[in-house]
Write a protein that holds these residues in place. Structure first.
Motif, PDB file in Angstrom:
ATOM      1  N   TRP A   1      67.026 -62.963  76.843  1.00  0.00           N
ATOM      2  CA  TRP A   1      66.215 -62.200  77.993  1.00  0.00           C
ATOM      3  C   TRP A   1      65.059 -62.568  78.506  1.00  0.00           C
ATOM      4  O   TRP A   1      64.102 -61.997  79.029  1.00  0.00           O
ATOM      5  CB  TRP A   1      66.330 -60.903  78.122  1.00  0.00           C
TER       6      TRP A   1
ATOM      7  N   LYS B   1      62.251 -64.525  80.720  1.00  0.00           N
ATOM      8  CA  LYS B   1      62.329 -64.529  82.352  1.00  0.00           C
ATOM      9  C   LYS B   1      61.553 -65.847  82.710  1.00  0.00           C
ATOM     10  O   LYS B   1      60.861 -66.397  81.846  1.00  0.00           O
ATOM     11  CB  LYS B   1      61.501 -63.103  82.950  1.00  0.00           C
ATOM     12  N   PRO B   2      61.915 -66.497  83.742  1.00  0.00           N
ATOM     13  CA  PRO B   2      61.223 -67.751  84.336  1.00  0.00           C
ATOM     14  C   PRO B   2      59.891 -67.822  83.917  1.00  0.00           C
ATOM     15  O   PRO B   2      59.444 -69.001  83.501  1.00  0.00           O
ATOM     16  CB  PRO B   2      61.791 -67.693  85.741  1.00  0.00           C
ATOM     17  N   ASP B   3      59.074 -66.684  84.388  1.00  0.00           N
ATOM     18  CA  ASP B   3      57.685 -67.024  84.263  1.00  0.00           C
ATOM     19  C   ASP B   3      57.412 -66.743  82.691  1.00  0.00           C
ATOM     20  O   ASP B   3      56.438 -67.758  82.268  1.00  0.00           O
ATOM     21  CB  ASP B   3      56.917 -65.877  85.130  1.00  0.00           C
ATOM     22  N   GLU B   4      58.073 -65.887  81.918  1.00  0.00           N
ATOM     23  CA  GLU B   4      57.610 -66.083  80.459  1.00  0.00           C
ATOM     24  C   GLU B   4      57.895 -67.401  79.984  1.00  0.00           C
ATOM     25  O   GLU B   4      56.964 -67.951  78.995  1.00  0.00           O
ATOM     26  CB  GLU B   4      58.374 -64.833  79.825  1.00  0.00           C
TER      27      GLU B   4
ATOM     28  N   ILE C   1      57.656 -70.381  81.368  1.00  0.00           N
ATOM     29  CA  ILE C   1      56.880 -71.560  81.866  1.00  0.00           C
ATOM     30  C   ILE C   1      55.279 -71.111  81.135  1.00  0.00           C
ATOM     31  O   ILE C   1      54.602 -72.165  80.681  1.00  0.00           O
ATOM     32  CB  ILE C   1      56.580 -71.759  83.225  1.00  0.00           C
ATOM     33  N   ASP C   2      55.030 -69.964  81.056  1.00  0.00           N
ATOM     34  CA  ASP C   2      53.793 -69.632  80.582  1.00  0.00           C
ATOM     35  C   ASP C   2      53.860 -70.029  79.140  1.00  0.00           C
ATOM     36  O   ASP C   2      52.675 -70.119  78.538  1.00  0.00           O
ATOM     37  CB  ASP C   2      53.736 -67.863  80.989  1.00  0.00           C
TER      38      ASP C   2
ATOM     39  N   GLN D   1      52.992 -73.529  78.681  1.00  0.00           N
ATOM     40  CA  GLN D   1      51.768 -73.746  78.782  1.00  0.00           C
ATOM     41  C   GLN D   1      50.548 -73.332  77.856  1.00  0.00           C
ATOM     42  O   GLN D   1      49.439 -73.990  77.524  1.00  0.00           O
ATOM     43  CB  GLN D   1      50.937 -73.150  80.231  1.00  0.00           C
TER      44      GLN D   1
ATOM     45  N   ALA E   1      60.888 -76.781  83.931  1.00  0.00           N
ATOM     46  CA  ALA E   1      60.298 -75.232  84.169  1.00  0.00           C
ATOM     47  C   ALA E   1      61.144 -74.564  84.731  1.00  0.00           C
ATOM     48  O   ALA E   1      61.008 -73.446  85.489  1.00  0.00           O
ATOM     49  CB  ALA E   1      59.255 -75.623  85.127  1.00  0.00           C
TER      50      ALA E   1
END
Ligand code: SF4
Ligand code: SF4
Lengths: 444, 423
Positions: free
Chosen positions: A161, A163-166, A168-169, A172, A230
């Motif tokens: 589960w 999420k897309p931003d999690e 990439i973050d 980084q 990403a």
């Protein structure tokens, strides 16, 4: 045929308990016959009709051996108590029977294929357990936590589960961690035309993010032109393959390869995971109609082998003391990487102590095949079902067990804790990052 | 659409930037991107510890560096966007100027066809949304996640696959009741679904469709909130007819085989082991798709008829010539990437081939190839001209007589225009 005597502690699994109450005999009959008639073929019939019920396969199975040779855990019993009955009764079985089928196929068999090596006819019992799983999946009779994981795959295209931003973050952030080892290291996102796309399994960004930092440093030292996506398509794992939901399995695999195609890489290097290799190398491509992965897939063991043997990574200081290894079934027994694994273990360990039996004959970790993913309700049985693994490790006298597979890693940790082995469990990359030479111009 | 008519189609060769200088100027230089007209080349550059900037031709984006920069992308109208962070917050920067609003996170930049609309997914206070030219959707429900989104060519319609309902851990019933939906310009569709995939908007922006999952192993297509009556064992992404947006076509799986269905009806009566990437000809009169009539034998079927040549690894998305008479596809066979037109392999195999462009009358197919780690332009199976360290897809001029070739040689970035007849 005599009924099997089954002695088990009762386990509450909300999904199995609840879904069993909703099943109708008509629905069961329809699904059983649909799967057997349309999704299997000569292979199933050959196996069923060739088996002479000799029971030689029993000695192969860690469940059987660890449960004091309880015949209800023998591979042939698992077949006898599931698919044989379905065939004999032409699908006219009840919900309680299907529930027991799911327990057998999802929680008492790791589809590890060890038994197939001990059968005089090479009967692939694991394949038959996968057919049982398929039937159970279509009837929604999948243990709660495994089904939840499959839902995660279906909704997010990853296992956890995330999420897309999690995602990439985390990459980084881990790029910065990798720079702790090698300041000029970079985790290049979305770099079209890179040589390598590196893919991992869902638990890495969720719980084991440091592995992403490690690989950032390793890639820099080895001077690999690499990238990570990403977008969804980064997760190479596939619990849908193990629940029996092959449509979700295929969608996940398709996206994984289309992501690599979009990035125009030459190959995918995957992290340390066995089942993910199986899904991405064999089961997924086969369902898609691909003879082999459309972009070549390299398991971490082969990748590290290439880096070390070619001198792209040099070892500065070998890890001390006795260290042993867990052979993940899906890359050792089923893909033949045992020699390479031993080469890299010897390269980074001062005193590598092998297990017995080993390589292709090694015992499964008992967590693989989706069995650890059936979750906490089934943990006690799983750990008890691999006492022989604990005994095997104890005999090595090692202080650390290297597990180049996520499922093995978690499963072996449970065994180490339960049987109080007092050993550390590590991924190969965790040993490598400490052992490798960081060239002077790359040092902090 | 990108208006390439105003681009410089006269200057035969320009040295746009000597990027070798960047290497000595900056601590690190990342991979370059170019503007659609080829007049600008840009890279993220490291200027100090935790300090980044963007170099564009001879300039950088001002004096003040950013903590992080990623995802540099040129809009179709030639503006350079990137995602940047300042004091742990993120936003979009366009030609060096940042949006006023800062976000918890921002990603997945997309553009309208003319580049006037710049959009991205954003997260603020744990709530997800799409931000369009600095304005974030006002959505009546808090979106729990956004998996992906699409934008119509005119930029007026944006639609996202979004989680509209919070889901408790391991809540299987809740999941099967539906937690995902389609959100159009901030307004969620009335129904939730188990899963949504393959979201698409018709070229005229009027219709929106997606695959949806009705139950375990049951899939269908939903168009403008109305599902097809038919359900299937599996589906792949639907595609709208290019000129009649009431028609939509998708691969569907029935009885273990894949078929092509239009508006719910099977239109190719042959079933395949696999069927992917259905593509309409420009006028919509034909459909081509990648198919496997047998296991590991891949080819293209046009209107249901497979070519006789097959390939043993895989196929990418087929494309039609502008007049719709020819079909090209990139195929992989025994480890080699091949360019195939109407079933005939053109030239050698390569390590990589990029999507081809046809000349207006379809007699030439022009594409970027990779061999021995170098890049070149190939035409109808033959490499033409120099090898490059980096190369972008060749672009055919609007009048169809010239080709723009942009590439890096010995660290220098050149923009060239050649006559198509010379290739
Ligand atoms: S766990 Fe392995 S050895 Fe035991 S029955 Fe399953 S496949 Fe066979
Ligand atoms: S060893 Fe082979 S033949 Fe004998 S019982 Fe097991 S599966 Fe059947």
């Amino acid at each position: 045929m005599k009924p099997t005597i089954v002695k088990r502690e009762p386990v509450v699994d909300d999904a199995l308990d609840h879904c069993a109450t909703k099943l109708t005999p008509e629905q069961i009959e329809k699904v059983v016959n649909e799967v057997i008639d349309k999704e299997t073929g000569g292979r199933l019939w050959t196996y069923v009709n060739t088996c002479i019920h000799c029971g030689l396969c029993a000695e192969a199975c860690q469940w059987y051996l660890s449960n004091d040779r309880d015949v209800s855990y023998a591979p042939v019993t698992k077949v006898k108590d599931t698919i044989w009955v379905m065939l004999e009764k032409k699908g006219k079985v009840d919900a309680a029977f299907i529930k027991r089928c799911s327990e057998i196929a999802h929680t008492e068999c790791n589809v590890c294929r060890r038994c197939g090596m001990y059968c005089p006819f090479g009967i692939d019992i694991a394949y038959m357990m996968m057919v049982v799983r398929r039937i159970c999946a279509k009837l929604e009779m999948v243990p709660l936590y495994l089904q939840d994981t499959v839902h995660s795959h279906a909704a997010t295209m990853n296992q956890m589960w995330v999420k897309p931003d999690e995602w990439i973050d985390t990459l980084q952030w881990q790029e910065e961690e990798g720079q702790g080892y090698v300041p000029s290291a970079r985790l290049p996102l979305e770099k079209e035309g890179a040589e390598v796309m590196y893919s991992v399994i869902g638990p890495e960004p969720k719980f084991l993010a440091q592995l992403l930092g490690n690989i950032t440093a390793i890639m820099k030292v080895a001077n690999i032109d690499w990238t990570m996506p990403a977008t969804a398509g980064w997760d190479n794992s596939n619990m849908a393959m193990y629940s029996g939901d092959f449509e979700v399995m295929a969608r996940v695999e398709r996206l994984h390869y289309e992501t690599a195609q979009r990035l125009k890489v030459k190959k995918i290097v995957m992290g340390e995971c066995g089942h993910a290799f199986r899904g991405a190398e064999y089961d997924g491509p086969t369902w898609m109609g691909w003879m082999r992965p459309p972009i070549p897939l390299i398991h971490a063991i082969s990748f590290y082998y290439d880096l070390i043997i070619s001198g792209r990574i040099k070892i500065a200081k070998k890890a001390e003391g006795p260290i042993t290894v867990q052979d993940p079934c899906n890359v050792i027994r089923n893909a033949g990487l045992g020699k390479k694994l031993r080469y890299i273990m010897n390269a980074v360990c001062e005193n590598f102590v092998d297990v017995t039996p080993n390589d292709r004959h090694n015992y499964c970790c008992n967590a693989g095949g989706g069995v650890i993913n059936v979750g906490p309700p089934w943990k006690k049985k799983r750990v008890q079902g691999n006492r022989i693994k604990a005994e095997q490790f104890k005999r090595t006298g090692a202080h650390t067990i290297v597990t180049p597979c996520h499922n093995c890693h978690s499963g072996i940790e449970d065994i180490v804790n339960t049987y109080k082995l007092g050993m550390h469990v590590k991924f190969f990359s965790e040993i490598l990052i400490e052992a490798m030479e960081i060239p002077e111009d790359l040092q902090p | 659409m990108v208006n390439s008519e105003n681009w410089d189609w006269e200057c035969k060769e320009k040295l746009v930037a000597d990027t070798t200088k960047w290497k000595s100027q900056f601590e690190d230089v990342w991979e370059p991107y170019i503007s659609p007209d080829g007049e600008k080349i840009a890279s993220i550059v490291k200027v100090g510890e935790g300090e980044f900037n963007i170099a564009v031709n001879k300039e950088t984006w001002g004096e003040e560096p950013f903590e992080k920069i990623w995802y540099p992308r040129f809009s179709p109208d030639g503006r350079l966007t990137a995602l940047i962070t300042k004091e742990m917050e993120w936003t979009m920067a366009v030609d060096g100027k940042t949006w006023e609003e800062m976000y918890e996170y921002i990603w997945d930049t997309k553009f309208s066809a003319d580049g006037k609309v710049i959009a991205a997914t954003t997260k603020q206070d744990g709530v997800y949304g799409i931000t369009v030219n600095e304005k974030t959707w006002k959505c009546p429900v808090n979106l729990q996640s956004i998996a992906s989104y699409v934008i119509s060519p005119d930029g007026k319609t944006l639609a996202a696959i979004a989680q509209t309902v919070r889901l408790a851990e391991a809540d299987l019933d809740g999941f099967l009741k539906g937690t995902w939906s389609v959100v159009v310009n901030g307004k969620p569709w009335k129904d939730n679904y188990v899963d949504i995939y393959g979201l698409t908007i018709s070229d005229d922006g009027k219709n929106i469709a997606a695959e949806y999952r009705a139950a375990i192993c049951e899939y269908g297509i939903v168009v403008n909130e109305t599902p097809w009556n038919e359900k299937f064992g599996c589906t792949w992404e639907p595609v709208f007819h290019p000129t009649n947006s009431d028609e939509i076509t998708t691969p569907v799986r029935q009885g273990g085989q894949w078929f092509l269905a239009t508006n719910g009806r099977i239109v190719w009566d042959t079933g395949f082991v696999s069927l992917l990437y259905q593509t309409y000809s420009p006028d919509g009169s034909k459909i081509a798709a990648a198919v496997a009539p047998q296991f590991a034998k891949w080819t293209v079927a046009v209107d249901g008829q497979p070519w006789s040549t097959t390939f043993n690894e895989c196929l990418l998305k087929p494309c039609f010539s502008p007049d719709g008479r020819k079909v090209a596809v990139i195929a992989k066979d025994s480890g080699n990437w091949l360019l195939v037109v109407d079933g005939t392999v053109l030239g050698d195999g390569y390590e990589n081939i990029w999507p081809p462009a046809f000349s207006p009358n379809g007699d030439k197919v022009i594409y970027k190839v990779e061999k021995n780690g170098k890049y070149a332009v190939a035409v109808n199976g033959k490499v033409k001209g120099k090898e490059y360290e980096a190369l972008w897809n060749p672009v055919v001029s609007p009048d169809g007589t010239k080709v723009m070739i942009c590439g890096v040689e010995a660290g220098k970035y050149y923009r060239k225009v050649v006559l198509l007849s010379d290739l």
